[in-house]
Design an enzyme around this catalytic site. Structure first.
Site, PDB file in Angstrom:
ATOM      1  CE1 TYR A 189      -2.421   0.559   5.602  1.00  0.00           C
ATOM      2  CE2 TYR A 189      -2.099  -0.606   4.173  1.00  0.00           C
ATOM      3  CZ  TYR A 189      -2.445  -0.587   5.355  1.00  0.00           C
ATOM      4  OH  TYR A 189      -2.522  -1.870   5.982  1.00  0.00           O
TER       5      TYR A 189
ATOM      6  CB  SER B 146      -1.417  -4.690   5.209  1.00  0.00           C
ATOM      7  OG  SER B 146      -2.270  -4.875   4.214  1.00  0.00           O
TER       8      SER B 146
ATOM      9  CB  SER C 267       3.839   2.679   6.273  1.00  0.00           C
ATOM     10  OG  SER C 267       2.635   1.953   5.368  1.00  0.00           O
ATOM     11  CE  LYS C 268      -0.133  -1.881   8.509  1.00  0.00           C
ATOM     12  NZ  LYS C 268      -0.044  -2.010   9.568  1.00  0.00           N
TER      13      LYS C 268
ATOM     14  CB  ILE D 162      -9.751  -8.218   8.552  1.00  0.00           C
ATOM     15  CG1 ILE D 162      -8.872  -8.754   8.411  1.00  0.00           C
ATOM     16  CG2 ILE D 162      -9.447  -9.261  10.590  1.00  0.00           C
ATOM     17  CD1 ILE D 162      -8.687 -10.683   8.321  1.00  0.00           C
TER      18      ILE D 162
END
Length: 245
Positions: free
Chosen positions: A141, A128, A144-145, A174
């Protein structure tokens, strides 16, 4: 000749969104596709797994080998995200993000390496742009990415000489069903869409199929000299400097 004729692909999160677009693209180009997620998938051969349970994730690759006899492509697309400040985040909240978004890909890579080495296979992770920057309240988040991006580089360093390439695609906004639903719940969806367009130099948000196109190229022999890279696909969002309104 289809690029993936005779090859076997594992796509996590292949029931919806980016994962589904990737699974469809690989299938359309000849691959036998297995999708892996929590719910039944009626379009592809399916293995149901709870990604919060590492012991279950560790069995996925063996199940595919039992059914197909080989593995050529691993696409780690499944993920989760909850918004909260660190001070409001429990250790369980943090651990769940890391388990689903980073530990599960690690385990799938770990258990697939020997089979990918045998086929000269490829790994494509779905990271991401939040592995590079962060939106508000996305500490777990984003962490983690970012970890997944780092894992990509490490796997490439350790295994590319053995014939296993590893890359990451880092999408921006997206138009998945989840994001479309999010927009529709806004007080003024049309205004929100215009605002989204304005932060992208291309003037719009992305489509799952555009991510799938890059994943397919990275999984193919056409990208045989490409490994360890994080490919940002965000319509130019992360290169545009903000201006005061």
């Amino acid at each position: 000749m289809k690029r993936f004729e005779g090859k076997v692909a594992l796509v996590t999160g292949g029931r919806s969104g980016i994962g589904k677009a990737v699974a469809q693209r690989l299938r359309d180009e000849g691959a036998r596709v297995f999708t892996v997620q929590r719910n039944e998938d009626n379009e592809f051969e399916n293995i149901i797994v709870d990604f919060t349970r590492p012991q279950d994730v560790s069995t996925v690759v063996d199940k595919i080998i039992q059914k197909a006899g080989r593995l050529d492509i691993l696409v780690n697309s499944a993920g989760m995200m909850q918004e909260m400040l660190v001070e409001d985040m429990s250790l369980e909240d943090w651990t769940t993000h890391i388990t689903v978004n980073l530990t599960a890909p690690f385990l799938l890579i770990k258990t697939s390496i020997k089979y990918l080495r045998a086929t000269g296979g490829t790994i494509v992770n779905i990271g991401s742009i939040e592995g590079i920057g962060s939106n508000p309240k996305h500490a777990a988040y984003s962490s983690s990415k970012a970890g997944l991006h780092g894992l990509t580089r490490a796997i490439a360093v350790d295994y590319s000489a053995a014939g296993v390439r590893c890359n990451t695609v880092a999408p921006g906004w997206i138009d998945t069903d989840l994001n479309i639903d999010f927009i529709e719940k806004m007080p003024d969806p049309d205004k929100f869409r215009r605002g989204l367009g304005s932060i992208h130099p291309v003037g719009r948000t992305g489509k799952p199929e555009e991510i799938a196109s890059l994943v397919a190229w990275l999984a193919s022999e056409e990208s045989s000299f490409v490994t360890g890279q994080v490919w940002v696909v965000d319509g130019g969002r992360t290169i545009k400097l903000s201006q005061p309104e």
